[in-house]
Design a protein around this motif. Structure first.
Motif, PDB file in Angstrom:
ATOM      1  N   GLY A  80       0.797  -1.220   0.000  1.00 27.19           N
ATOM      2  CA  GLY A  80       0.000   0.000   0.000  1.00 27.19           C
ATOM      3  C   GLY A  80       0.823   1.260   0.000  1.00 27.19           C
ATOM      4  N   ASP A  81       2.092   1.159  -0.285  1.00 27.44           N
ATOM      5  CA  ASP A  81       2.963   2.315  -0.159  1.00 27.44           C
ATOM      6  C   ASP A  81       3.307   2.973  -1.481  1.00 27.44           C
ATOM      7  OD1 ASP A  81       6.099   3.365   1.008  1.00 27.44           O
ATOM      8  OD2 ASP A  81       4.194   3.913   1.899  1.00 27.44           O
ATOM      9  N   TYR A  82       2.577   2.670  -2.532  1.00 29.86           N
ATOM     10  CA  TYR A  82       2.797   3.426  -3.762  1.00 29.86           C
ATOM     11  C   TYR A  82       2.410   4.877  -3.494  1.00 29.86           C
ATOM     12  CZ  TYR A  82       2.410  -1.151  -6.142  1.00 29.86           C
ATOM     13  OH  TYR A  82       2.539  -2.434  -6.550  1.00 29.86           O
ATOM     14  N   ALA A  83       3.037   5.772  -4.230  1.00 29.36           N
ATOM     15  CA  ALA A  83       2.710   7.190  -4.096  1.00 29.36           C
ATOM     16  C   ALA A  83       2.141   7.696  -5.418  1.00 29.36           C
ATOM     17  CB  ALA A  83       3.953   7.990  -3.719  1.00 29.36           C
ATOM     18  N   PHE A  84       1.410   8.788  -5.346  1.00 27.47           N
ATOM     19  CA  PHE A  84       0.826   9.377  -6.539  1.00 27.47           C
ATOM     20  C   PHE A  84       0.796  10.887  -6.391  1.00 27.47           C
ATOM     21  CE2 PHE A  84      -2.787  10.847  -9.136  1.00 27.47           C
ATOM     22  CZ  PHE A  84      -2.343  10.396 -10.370  1.00 27.47           C
ATOM     23  N   VAL A  85       1.059  11.575  -7.504  1.00 23.92           N
ATOM     24  CA  VAL A  85       1.030  13.031  -7.547  1.00 23.92           C
ATOM     25  C   VAL A  85       0.214  13.438  -8.768  1.00 23.92           C
ATOM     26  CG1 VAL A  85       2.406  15.143  -7.693  1.00 23.92           C
ATOM     27  CG2 VAL A  85       3.339  13.128  -6.516  1.00 23.92           C
ATOM     28  N   PHE A 115      11.136  14.828  -8.514  1.00 23.10           N
ATOM     29  CA  PHE A 115      10.830  13.522  -7.934  1.00 23.10           C
ATOM     30  C   PHE A 115      11.838  12.435  -8.305  1.00 23.10           C
ATOM     31  CE2 PHE A 115       6.576  15.439  -7.489  1.00 23.10           C
ATOM     32  CZ  PHE A 115       6.385  15.185  -6.138  1.00 23.10           C
ATOM     33  N   ALA A 116      12.810  12.714  -9.151  1.00 21.16           N
ATOM     34  CA  ALA A 116      13.773  11.686  -9.577  1.00 21.16           C
ATOM     35  C   ALA A 116      14.452  10.987  -8.397  1.00 21.16           C
ATOM     36  CB  ALA A 116      14.798  12.269 -10.538  1.00 21.16           C
ATOM     37  N   PRO A 117      14.972  11.714  -7.395  1.00 19.84           N
ATOM     38  CA  PRO A 117      15.613  11.009  -6.276  1.00 19.84           C
ATOM     39  C   PRO A 117      14.632  10.111  -5.519  1.00 19.84           C
ATOM     40  CG  PRO A 117      16.219  13.337  -6.248  1.00 19.84           C
ATOM     41  CD  PRO A 117      15.124  13.175  -7.268  1.00 19.84           C
ATOM     42  N   THR A 118      13.403  10.560  -5.376  1.00 17.66           N
ATOM     43  CA  THR A 118      12.405   9.773  -4.656  1.00 17.66           C
ATOM     44  C   THR A 118      11.984   8.567  -5.485  1.00 17.66           C
ATOM     45  OG1 THR A 118      11.651  11.830  -3.653  1.00 17.66           O
ATOM     46  CG2 THR A 118      10.214   9.919  -3.407  1.00 17.66           C
ATOM     47  N   MET A 119      11.866   8.754  -6.802  1.00 16.86           N
ATOM     48  CA  MET A 119      11.489   7.634  -7.666  1.00 16.86           C
ATOM     49  C   MET A 119      12.557   6.544  -7.686  1.00 16.86           C
ATOM     50  SD  MET A 119       9.474   9.404 -10.840  1.00 16.86           S
ATOM     51  CE  MET A 119       8.410   8.024 -11.279  1.00 16.86           C
ATOM     52  N   ALA A 120      13.781   6.907  -7.367  1.00 15.36           N
ATOM     53  CA  ALA A 120      14.840   5.896  -7.272  1.00 15.36           C
ATOM     54  C   ALA A 120      14.656   5.026  -6.027  1.00 15.36           C
ATOM     55  CB  ALA A 120      16.210   6.580  -7.249  1.00 15.36           C
ATOM     56  N   GLN A 121      13.821   5.482  -5.094  1.00 16.80           N
ATOM     57  CA  GLN A 121      13.606   4.779  -3.837  1.00 16.80           C
ATOM     58  C   GLN A 121      12.233   4.122  -3.723  1.00 16.80           C
ATOM     59  OE1 GLN A 121      16.059   4.531  -1.412  1.00 16.80           O
ATOM     60  NE2 GLN A 121      17.286   5.452  -3.030  1.00 16.80           N
ATOM     61  N   ARG A 122      11.289   4.565  -4.510  1.00 10.94           N
ATOM     62  CA  ARG A 122       9.913   4.070  -4.381  1.00 10.94           C
ATOM     63  C   ARG A 122       9.182   4.206  -5.708  1.00 10.94           C
ATOM     64  NH1 ARG A 122       5.961   5.163  -1.738  1.00 10.94           N
ATOM     65  NH2 ARG A 122       6.637   5.909   0.268  1.00 10.94           N
ATOM     66  N   HIS A 123       7.997   3.629  -5.773  1.00 11.88           N
ATOM     67  CA  HIS A 123       7.162   3.733  -6.971  1.00 11.88           C
ATOM     68  C   HIS A 123       6.188   4.898  -6.824  1.00 11.88           C
ATOM     69  CE1 HIS A 123       8.645  -0.387  -7.342  1.00 11.88           C
ATOM     70  NE2 HIS A 123       8.575  -0.121  -8.634  1.00 11.88           N
ATOM     71  N   ILE A 124       6.205   5.772  -7.836  1.00  9.23           N
ATOM     72  CA  ILE A 124       5.340   6.953  -7.843  1.00  9.23           C
ATOM     73  C   ILE A 124       4.707   7.084  -9.223  1.00  9.23           C
ATOM     74  CG2 ILE A 124       5.215   9.462  -7.615  1.00  9.23           C
ATOM     75  CD1 ILE A 124       7.703   9.405  -5.931  1.00  9.23           C
ATOM     76  N   GLY A 125       3.445   7.403  -9.243  1.00 11.71           N
ATOM     77  CA  GLY A 125       2.785   7.790 -10.474  1.00 11.71           C
ATOM     78  C   GLY A 125       2.621   9.296 -10.474  1.00 11.71           C
ATOM     79  N   ILE A 126       2.952   9.929 -11.583  1.00  9.21           N
ATOM     80  CA  ILE A 126       2.822  11.386 -11.699  1.00  9.21           C
ATOM     81  C   ILE A 126       1.965  11.683 -12.926  1.00  9.21           C
ATOM     82  CG2 ILE A 126       4.018  13.583 -12.045  1.00  9.21           C
ATOM     83  CD1 ILE A 126       6.503  12.260 -10.769  1.00  9.21           C
TER      84      ILE A 126
END
Length: 151
Positions: A80-85, A115-126
């Motif tokens: 449940g830890d995917y992120a979205f922006v 968000f590039a540094p964060t995307m290297a650590q987790r899955h994010i949809g933008i």
């Protein structure tokens, strides 16, 4: 107008500085020019607002990430830890399609870099979406614009 509203999954507050993103987006908006080299967005009318969603559900809740083993080494990971922006730029009518596309490209590039540094650590949809009037009612009351008018 223009207004850029950013909605995001609330867990990102612990990982990124959304105020910094807001400033970067506003600064980027102020660099956008039309075909004649004129600013597209008035300085006094440029607004960027960010709102975290404390409750959310994204994609499959993290099952694919868990199955792929990507969360084993991820300090922010877990089911449940995917992120979205979601970035929604609302602008008034009258700008060409080329200007609208250019504004979108400018803003998505800022978001990708931020968000590039964060995307290297987790899955994010933008997602970035631009909406253009027609306004049914458009009233404005402000004393900001005179600050930016050249004498």
């Amino acid at each position: 107008m223009p207004h850029l509203v950013i909605l995001y999954t609330g867990q990102l507050d612990a990982e990124v500085n959304m105020t910094t993103l807001c400033r970067q987006m506003a600064d980027a908006m102020l660099t956008v020019q039309d075909e004649n080299g004129q600013p597209v967005f008035p300085t006094g009318g440029t607004r960027v607002l960010a709102y975290p969603a404390p409750h959310y559900a994204v994609a499959d809740g993290g099952a694919a990430g868990l199955a792929a083993g990507v969360y084993a080494h991820n300090p922010h990971g877990g089911a449940g830890d995917y992120a979205f922006v979601y970035l929604n730029l609302r602008m008034g009518r009258g700008r060409s399609e080329a200007v609208q596309q250019g504004a979108g490209q400018t803003l998505i590039e800022v978001a990708k870099a931020f968000f590039a540094p964060t995307m290297a650590q987790r899955h994010i949809g933008i997602t970035l979406q631009i909406d253009v009037g027609p306004e049914v009612f458009d009233a404005k009351h402000s004393n900001l614009h005179p600050l930016f008018q050249k004498a």
